[in-house]
Design an enzyme around this catalytic site. Structure first.
Site, PDB file in Angstrom:
ATOM      1  N   ALA A 259      65.086 -46.045 -15.039  1.00 13.79           N
ATOM      2  CA  ALA A 259      65.424 -44.656 -15.355  1.00 13.79           C
ATOM      3  C   ALA A 259      66.012 -43.867 -14.198  1.00 13.79           C
ATOM      4  O   ALA A 259      66.809 -42.946 -14.422  1.00 13.79           O
ATOM      5  CB  ALA A 259      64.177 -43.937 -15.875  1.00 13.79           C
ATOM      6  N   ALA A 260      65.599 -44.142 -12.966  1.00 15.71           N
ATOM      7  CA  ALA A 260      66.107 -43.365 -11.833  1.00 15.71           C
ATOM      8  C   ALA A 260      67.619 -43.568 -11.699  1.00 15.71           C
ATOM      9  O   ALA A 260      68.119 -44.654 -11.983  1.00 15.71           O
ATOM     10  CB  ALA A 260      65.400 -43.794 -10.548  1.00 15.71           C
ATOM     11  N   PRO A 261      68.349 -42.507 -11.320  1.00 19.02           N
ATOM     12  CA  PRO A 261      67.916 -41.197 -10.833  1.00 19.02           C
ATOM     13  C   PRO A 261      67.542 -40.174 -11.901  1.00 19.02           C
ATOM     14  O   PRO A 261      67.182 -39.054 -11.578  1.00 19.02           O
ATOM     15  CB  PRO A 261      69.126 -40.710 -10.035  1.00 19.02           C
ATOM     16  CG  PRO A 261      70.289 -41.325 -10.745  1.00 19.02           C
ATOM     17  CD  PRO A 261      69.818 -42.684 -11.206  1.00 19.02           C
ATOM     18  N   GLY A 262      67.645 -40.510 -13.182  1.00 19.25           N
ATOM     19  CA  GLY A 262      67.073 -39.666 -14.215  1.00 19.25           C
ATOM     20  C   GLY A 262      68.027 -38.838 -15.037  1.00 19.25           C
ATOM     21  O   GLY A 262      67.578 -38.057 -15.887  1.00 19.25           O
ATOM     22  N   LYS A 264      70.072 -39.805 -17.472  1.00 15.95           N
ATOM     23  CA  LYS A 264      69.962 -40.188 -18.881  1.00 15.95           C
ATOM     24  C   LYS A 264      68.594 -39.805 -19.451  1.00 15.95           C
ATOM     25  O   LYS A 264      68.487 -39.443 -20.628  1.00 15.95           O
ATOM     26  CB  LYS A 264      70.241 -41.680 -19.041  1.00 15.95           C
ATOM     27  CG  LYS A 264      71.669 -42.065 -18.641  1.00 15.95           C
ATOM     28  CD  LYS A 264      71.881 -43.559 -18.726  1.00 15.95           C
ATOM     29  CE  LYS A 264      73.277 -43.925 -18.260  1.00 15.95           C
ATOM     30  NZ  LYS A 264      73.469 -43.645 -16.813  1.00 15.95           N
ATOM     31  N   ASP A 279      60.604 -47.055 -14.175  1.00 19.04           N
ATOM     32  CA  ASP A 279      61.357 -47.477 -12.996  1.00 19.04           C
ATOM     33  C   ASP A 279      60.406 -48.164 -12.028  1.00 19.04           C
ATOM     34  O   ASP A 279      59.231 -47.794 -11.934  1.00 19.04           O
ATOM     35  CB  ASP A 279      62.031 -46.289 -12.308  1.00 19.04           C
ATOM     36  CG  ASP A 279      63.176 -46.736 -11.411  1.00 19.04           C
ATOM     37  OD1 ASP A 279      64.324 -46.777 -11.896  1.00 19.04           O
ATOM     38  OD2 ASP A 279      62.925 -47.072 -10.232  1.00 19.04           O
ATOM     39  N   ASP A 321      69.886 -49.273 -18.580  1.00 17.14           N
ATOM     40  CA  ASP A 321      71.021 -49.095 -17.670  1.00 17.14           C
ATOM     41  C   ASP A 321      70.719 -49.940 -16.437  1.00 17.14           C
ATOM     42  O   ASP A 321      70.005 -49.512 -15.539  1.00 17.14           O
ATOM     43  CB  ASP A 321      71.174 -47.614 -17.318  1.00 17.14           C
ATOM     44  CG  ASP A 321      72.441 -47.336 -16.529  1.00 17.14           C
ATOM     45  OD1 ASP A 321      73.428 -48.068 -16.714  1.00 17.14           O
ATOM     46  OD2 ASP A 321      72.438 -46.381 -15.719  1.00 17.14           O
ATOM     47  N   CYS A 374      77.152 -49.497 -14.728  1.00 20.50           N
ATOM     48  CA  CYS A 374      78.239 -48.738 -14.093  1.00 20.50           C
ATOM     49  C   CYS A 374      79.067 -49.676 -13.229  1.00 20.50           C
ATOM     50  O   CYS A 374      79.300 -49.429 -12.041  1.00 20.50           O
ATOM     51  CB  CYS A 374      77.682 -47.570 -13.281  1.00 20.50           C
ATOM     52  SG  CYS A 374      76.510 -48.039 -11.986  1.00 20.50           S
TER      53      CYS A 374
END
Length: 456
Positions: A259-262, A264, A279, A321, A374
């Site tokens: 999840a980080a950096p958060g 989404k 995370d 992600d 990404c």
């Protein structure tokens, strides 16, 4: 084997004023020779925190521009030098890189760029090279524009392995457009908690066709209107799109893996989902919590290895992600092009595969898994998902419609997956490169995520 000189002191001499160029030089050394991420290396420099805000901004701009134009800078220095510098003189090359960046790309007055570089060389005890540094920079100030007139900037500033991979994946025209986009300073994108037009009006930005707010000119992020009130968060326009592939999440339980950096996580919470953010890093999760607190959003956070953790009940949807090479973010993080190598892509593939398998085990039958990265590398996108489909027979493709990505139909590939390139939205400043594939859990294996030429 030649030995590099010992590193100069990282601290300004006692009683002297910390110098932005010295901080920039040490940071560039950390990036190019120790493969440290740029922003982390800069922030951790012992003199960074005591620089004046204007000097901190200059140090950042100097290193960023040097990395963005590194290929041109090094080609020009090679033209001017009579013979290449040996590895033991790498600190001389570091200073020349920064001096050239100031002369040709930052508009620093020649006397300031040359004199401060020579003074820094003296501070680094590079006395026998002072005349060389002075002569090279003065020659480049005089003849640089003529010498670089025939340079192919996009090609020179893109490492060979990336150029060849992008050319093979997207074709020569798109590859060149990607590289051209990487030469430009990116704007700042915001995701609004509420009405993006209200945020755009408050910060002097524009609303992009996809709903993100873009600022082409801005100051320090914490000082920007609306930050303290928690009405927006920083998030590239491309990074904000995978969450849309989950549809209406209001009231649904959604797991956000890695999840980080958060960003989404905040999107999901703002849309009304019941979010479990997972995370592995306690430090990074602490930053997520801090940001969510500023935004007045509440989610359940879990610090755990996503590959091993399992929820108490199966979720309606899982967003994964994955950690990746991040080559889709080079326009915002030019160090990525210099610190990542093909071996990094290969090493991450097993991790990405395990995370996709974990996500599949966390979602209920009929639920959705969105895999995103990404990265511009096919091995971390289309090829990875295609290879894992055989191992995950209960996941089937759920094709994406262009109507789900308003204002950016080119992001939806012929096979119904999602792919953005940095050259998309070029008239507005580009965007990050992202891949995403939506899958639905079923008991009957079928389908594939393979297809169109941009589905990578």
């Amino acid at each position: 084997m030649s030995q590099a000189r010992s590193r100069p002191s990282r601290r300004a001499p006692l009683g002297s004023r910390p110098d932005a160029r010295a901080v920039a030089a040490e940071t560039l050394e950390a990036v190019l020779h120790r493969r440290h991420p740029f922003e982390a290396a800069l922030a951790s420099h012992p003199d960074h925190g005591v620089l004046e805000p204007r000097d901190r901004a200059f140090a950042y701009a100097l290193v960023a521009k040097t990395l963005r134009r590194l290929g041109e800078i090094e080609a020009l220095v090679r033209l001017v030098l009579h013979r290449p510098l040996p590895e033991r003189d790498r600190q001389v090359m570091t200073l020349l890189r920064l001096g050239v960046a100031q002369l040709l790309f930052l508009g620093t007055p020649a006397h300031a760029a040359v004199d401060t570089t020579v003074n820094l060389a003296r501070r680094w005890r590079l006395g026998r090279h002072l005349a060389l540094i002075n002569a090279v920079l003065r020659r480049i100030h005089r003849d640089g524009p003529a010498l670089t007139a025939g340079f192919d900037a996009p090609r020179l500033n893109t490492p060979d392995w990336l150029w060849h991979a992008w050319e093979a994946a997207y074709g020569p025209v798109a590859c060149r457009r990607i590289a051209e986009t990487h030469l430009e300073e990116p704007p700042l994108d915001l995701s609004a908690k509420g009405d993006p037009s209200v945020v755009a009006a408050a910060v002097g930005g524009m609303v992009l066709p996809t709903g993100s707010v873009r600022l082409h000119h801005h100051g320090a992020v914490p000082e920007t209107e609306g930050f303290a009130a928690g009405v927006w968060w920083v998030q590239d326009v491309a990074a904000a799109l995978p969450v849309r592939l989950l549809g209406d999440v209001r009231g649904r339980q959604v797991i956000d893996l890695c999840a980080a950096p958060g960003g989404k996580t905040a999107q999901l919470a703002a849309a009304g989902a019941r979010v479990i953010a997972v995370d592995r890093s306690a430090a990074r999760m602490a930053l997520v919590r801090d940001n969510l607190s500023r935004l007045h959003l509440s989610v359940e956070t879990v610090v755990a290895e996503a590959e091993a953790w399992r929820p108490a009940t199966l979720a309606d949807a899982v967003l994964v992600d994955v950690p990746c090479s991040a080559t889709g973010t080079i326009r915002r993080h030019p160090d990525v092009a210099r610190i990542k190598q093909p071996a990094d892509v290969a090493a991450l593939a097993p991790v990405q595969a395990r995370l996709l398998a974990a996500a599949a085990s966390m979602v209920r039958p009929g639920g959705i898994v969105v895999y995103s990265a990404c990265s511009l590398q096919p091995e971390e996108g289309r090829a990875l998902v295609a290879a894992q489909r055989g191992q995950l027979p209960n996941l089937v493709p759920d094709p994406i419609s262009p109507a789900e990505i308003p204002g950016l139909p080119e992001a939806v590939t012929g096979d119904g997956t999602f792919r953005t390139l940095p050259c998309f939205l070029a008239d507005h400043g580009g965007m990050d490169g992202f891949y995403a594939c939506r899958l639905r859990r079923t008991e009957q294996p079928t389908g594939d995520c393979e297809g169109g030429p941009l589905a990578s």
